[in-house]
Design a protein around this motif. Structure first.
Motif, PDB file in Angstrom:
ATOM      1  N   UNK A  25      44.079  41.816  30.545  1.00 50.02           N
ATOM      2  CA  UNK A  25      44.822  42.982  31.014  1.00 50.02           C
ATOM      3  C   UNK A  25      45.917  42.600  32.013  1.00 50.02           C
ATOM      4  N   UNK A  26      45.868  41.374  32.532  1.00 46.59           N
ATOM      5  CA  UNK A  26      46.820  40.890  33.533  1.00 46.59           C
ATOM      6  C   UNK A  26      47.510  39.640  32.956  1.00 46.59           C
ATOM      7  N   UNK A  27      48.409  39.835  31.982  1.00 48.97           N
ATOM      8  CA  UNK A  27      49.014  38.685  31.297  1.00 48.97           C
ATOM      9  C   UNK A  27      50.089  37.981  32.136  1.00 48.97           C
ATOM     10  N   UNK A  28      49.859  36.706  32.383  1.00 46.84           N
ATOM     11  CA  UNK A  28      50.836  35.884  33.120  1.00 46.84           C
ATOM     12  C   UNK A  28      51.024  34.531  32.415  1.00 46.84           C
ATOM     13  N   UNK A  29      51.394  34.543  31.130  1.00 43.02           N
ATOM     14  CA  UNK A  29      51.488  33.280  30.383  1.00 43.02           C
ATOM     15  C   UNK A  29      52.510  32.301  30.949  1.00 43.02           C
ATOM     16  N   UNK A  30      53.543  32.780  31.618  1.00 41.39           N
ATOM     17  CA  UNK A  30      54.545  31.863  32.167  1.00 41.39           C
ATOM     18  C   UNK A  30      54.047  31.132  33.412  1.00 41.39           C
ATOM     19  N   UNK A  60      45.426  44.557  42.741  1.00 37.93           N
ATOM     20  CA  UNK A  60      45.565  44.222  41.321  1.00 37.93           C
ATOM     21  C   UNK A  60      46.143  42.823  41.164  1.00 37.93           C
ATOM     22  N   UNK A  61      47.172  42.507  41.920  1.00 42.06           N
ATOM     23  CA  UNK A  61      47.795  41.181  41.818  1.00 42.06           C
ATOM     24  C   UNK A  61      46.804  40.089  42.223  1.00 42.06           C
ATOM     25  N   UNK A  62      46.153  40.257  43.364  1.00 42.03           N
ATOM     26  CA  UNK A  62      45.220  39.229  43.832  1.00 42.03           C
ATOM     27  C   UNK A  62      44.035  39.072  42.878  1.00 42.03           C
ATOM     28  N   UNK A  63      43.495  40.183  42.438  1.00 42.65           N
ATOM     29  CA  UNK A  63      42.351  40.110  41.537  1.00 42.65           C
ATOM     30  C   UNK A  63      42.774  39.510  40.190  1.00 42.65           C
ATOM     31  N   UNK A  64      43.946  39.912  39.696  1.00 43.37           N
ATOM     32  CA  UNK A  64      44.451  39.363  38.437  1.00 43.37           C
ATOM     33  C   UNK A  64      44.647  37.864  38.511  1.00 43.37           C
ATOM     34  N   UNK A  65      45.225  37.391  39.604  1.00 43.17           N
ATOM     35  CA  UNK A  65      45.376  35.944  39.798  1.00 43.17           C
ATOM     36  C   UNK A  65      44.018  35.266  39.796  1.00 43.17           C
ATOM     37  N   UNK A  66      43.085  35.846  40.516  1.00 42.53           N
ATOM     38  CA  UNK A  66      41.744  35.277  40.580  1.00 42.53           C
ATOM     39  C   UNK A  66      41.081  35.183  39.224  1.00 42.53           C
ATOM     40  N   UNK A  67      41.292  36.195  38.381  1.00 40.55           N
ATOM     41  CA  UNK A  67      40.710  36.162  37.033  1.00 40.55           C
ATOM     42  C   UNK A  67      41.223  34.976  36.227  1.00 40.55           C
ATOM     43  N   UNK A  92      52.797  41.819  35.114  1.00 35.17           N
ATOM     44  CA  UNK A  92      51.363  41.931  34.851  1.00 35.17           C
ATOM     45  C   UNK A  92      50.766  43.110  35.625  1.00 35.17           C
ATOM     46  N   UNK A  93      51.221  43.315  36.841  1.00 34.47           N
ATOM     47  CA  UNK A  93      50.797  44.464  37.637  1.00 34.47           C
ATOM     48  C   UNK A  93      51.106  45.756  36.896  1.00 34.47           C
ATOM     49  N   UNK A  94      52.336  45.878  36.404  1.00 28.13           N
ATOM     50  CA  UNK A  94      52.734  47.097  35.689  1.00 28.13           C
ATOM     51  C   UNK A  94      51.928  47.274  34.401  1.00 28.13           C
ATOM     52  N   UNK A  95      51.595  46.170  33.767  1.00 33.08           N
ATOM     53  CA  UNK A  95      50.781  46.234  32.548  1.00 33.08           C
ATOM     54  C   UNK A  95      49.416  46.847  32.856  1.00 33.08           C
ATOM     55  N   UNK A  96      48.793  46.409  33.932  1.00 28.75           N
ATOM     56  CA  UNK A  96      47.494  46.954  34.343  1.00 28.75           C
ATOM     57  C   UNK A  96      47.633  48.438  34.676  1.00 28.75           C
TER      58      UNK A  96
END
Length: 127
Positions: free
Chosen positions: A59-64, A100-107, A41-45
């Motif tokens: 923008x931060x896809x983590x479906x798993x 990016x990772x922390x913010x993506x998780x938060x989203x 997801x980081x690389x995707x962003x």
């Protein structure tokens, strides 16, 4: 004016520090698979040329990680009110990548709100 609670707090939210010392169920350890998902997801962003906080949940896809995210949200909203996430190899990331990772998780866990008077959506706590 703040809210004054008039009822005794009960359940898992009524914890005491000394009890937590004997019970580490409030600590969640990332699996290798989960870390790979976060890094993907980081690389995707990054491939989209985006930075925190200027991207969306999509923008931060983590479906798993749907089950983990649901657990985190439930623990924060209905459980102890906090948890500790361990095992992310933070030393491998730049500050921007970690943001990016922390913010993506938060989203994925809720809606961002400002963290200070400057309107920052992501705060950096340093030792």
């Amino acid at each position: 004016m703040g809210i004054i609670l008039k009822e005794k707090i009960q359940g898992s939210a009524a914890w005491k520090g000394k009890e937590l010392l004997q019970d580490n169920s409030w600590i969640y350890y990332w699996s290798k698979e989960a870390i790979v998902s976060l890094e993907n997801a980081l690389h995707h962003v990054q491939q989209k040329g985006l930075r925190a906080p200027d991207f969306t949940k999509e923008d931060f896809p983590i479906p798993s990680l749907t089950d983990e995210i649901a657990y985190f949200v439930d623990e924060l909203e209905n459980g102890r009110g906090f948890l500790l996430l361990r095992g992310l190899p933070i030393e491998q990331y730049t500050d921007e990548q970690a943001s990016i990772i922390y913010y993506g998780l938060g989203l994925h866990m809720g809606i961002p709100v400002t963290q200070n008077a400057k309107g920052d959506l992501l705060g950096h706590v340093k030792n």
